[in-house]
Design a protein around this motif. Structure first.
Motif, short mmCIF file in Angstrom:
data_model
loop_
_atom_site.label_atom_id
_atom_site.label_comp_id
_atom_site.label_asym_id
_atom_site.label_seq_id
_atom_site.Cartn_x
_atom_site.Cartn_y
_atom_site.Cartn_z
N ILE A 175 -18.67 -45.51 -3.06
CA ILE A 175 -19.21 -46.25 -4.20
C ILE A 175 -18.71 -45.58 -5.48
CG2 ILE A 175 -21.28 -46.97 -5.42
CD1 ILE A 175 -22.76 -46.91 -2.75
N ARG A 176 -17.93 -46.32 -6.24
CA ARG A 176 -17.36 -45.78 -7.47
C ARG A 176 -18.33 -45.99 -8.64
NH1 ARG A 176 -11.00 -47.71 -7.05
NH2 ARG A 176 -10.56 -46.64 -5.07
N GLN A 177 -18.63 -44.93 -9.32
CA GLN A 177 -19.52 -45.00 -10.48
C GLN A 177 -18.71 -44.68 -11.74
OE1 GLN A 177 -22.57 -42.20 -9.25
NE2 GLN A 177 -23.84 -43.86 -8.44
N VAL A 178 -18.63 -45.64 -12.62
CA VAL A 178 -17.83 -45.51 -13.83
C VAL A 178 -18.71 -44.99 -14.97
CG1 VAL A 178 -16.38 -46.71 -15.49
CG2 VAL A 178 -16.36 -47.40 -13.08
#
Length: 204
Positions: A178-181
């Protein structure tokens, strides 16, 4: 110098143990020097791997060029790829159905029986028959991870799986990244700020 050396060397001799070509779609055009370079090198490699997230740029011809480079005997013409795709259309349809939503065991078996009727490969048919005799449960076909496992097995039944290993993001359920920007602010030095303004003014 390398090209000259290879041109005077027996192509049956393995000069390299392994060649890995990243961004392999860059050699989809046979007229480019990149393609010609790969064609020259691959005959001197014991093993050859291509990596690409986008093997098809404009049409299936792109994929054929890559497959023909990897396995010219199996794919001597573009029509040979078209035949493989057409014969395994129902496998692709079942895979897509599993990717989109849960299906019942009854529907799964119905689709699998239709696939078995059409596949010409004896080994492929044998694997499908074993699966029909021992199908995944309704619970597994409702579960995202269970469907991902079924999709992976379907992929291995497909003839192209002997040459291509492909995974879509939608098919990865377990341990999914899960990519968190977030925005990270930094203070520019005077030199960095001057450079930034110079580039920004040039663009604007």
């Amino acid at each position: 110098e390398l090209a000259h050396y290879l041109s005077t060397t027996d192509s049956d001799s393995s000069v390299f143990d392994l060649m890995i070509l990243d961004e392999a779609h860059s050699v989809r055009n046979r007229e480019t020097q990149s393609y010609k370079g790969v064609e020259l090198l691959k005959d001197f490699c014991s093993h050859f791997i291509m990596l690409s997230a986008t093997p098809i740029q404009t049409s299936s011809t792109n994929l054929y060029t890559l497959l023909n480079t990897l396995a010219p005997v199996q794919f001597p013409s573009e029509n040979s790829l078209v035949n493989v795709i057409d014969r395994n259309k129902k496998i692709n349809e079942l895979r897509d159905a599993l990717t989109q939503s849960p299906i019942s065991q009854e529907e799964f078996l119905d689709r699998l029986n239709k696939i078995e009727d059409e596949v010409p490969n004896t080994l492929q048919r044998k694997e499908i028959r074993e699966w029909i005799n021992n199908p995944p449960s309704d619970e597994a076909l409702r579960d995202e991870y269970g469907r991902a496992c079924v999709i992976d097995k379907l992929r291995r039944i497909h003839p192209l799986s002997q040459i291509i290993s492909r995974t879509k993001k939608a098919e990865v359920q377990a341990n999914r990244v899960i990519r968190q920007v977030f925005t990270h602010k930094v203070d520019l030095t005077e030199a960095e700020r001057a450079f930034y303004k110079h580039i920004n003014n040039a663009i604007v």
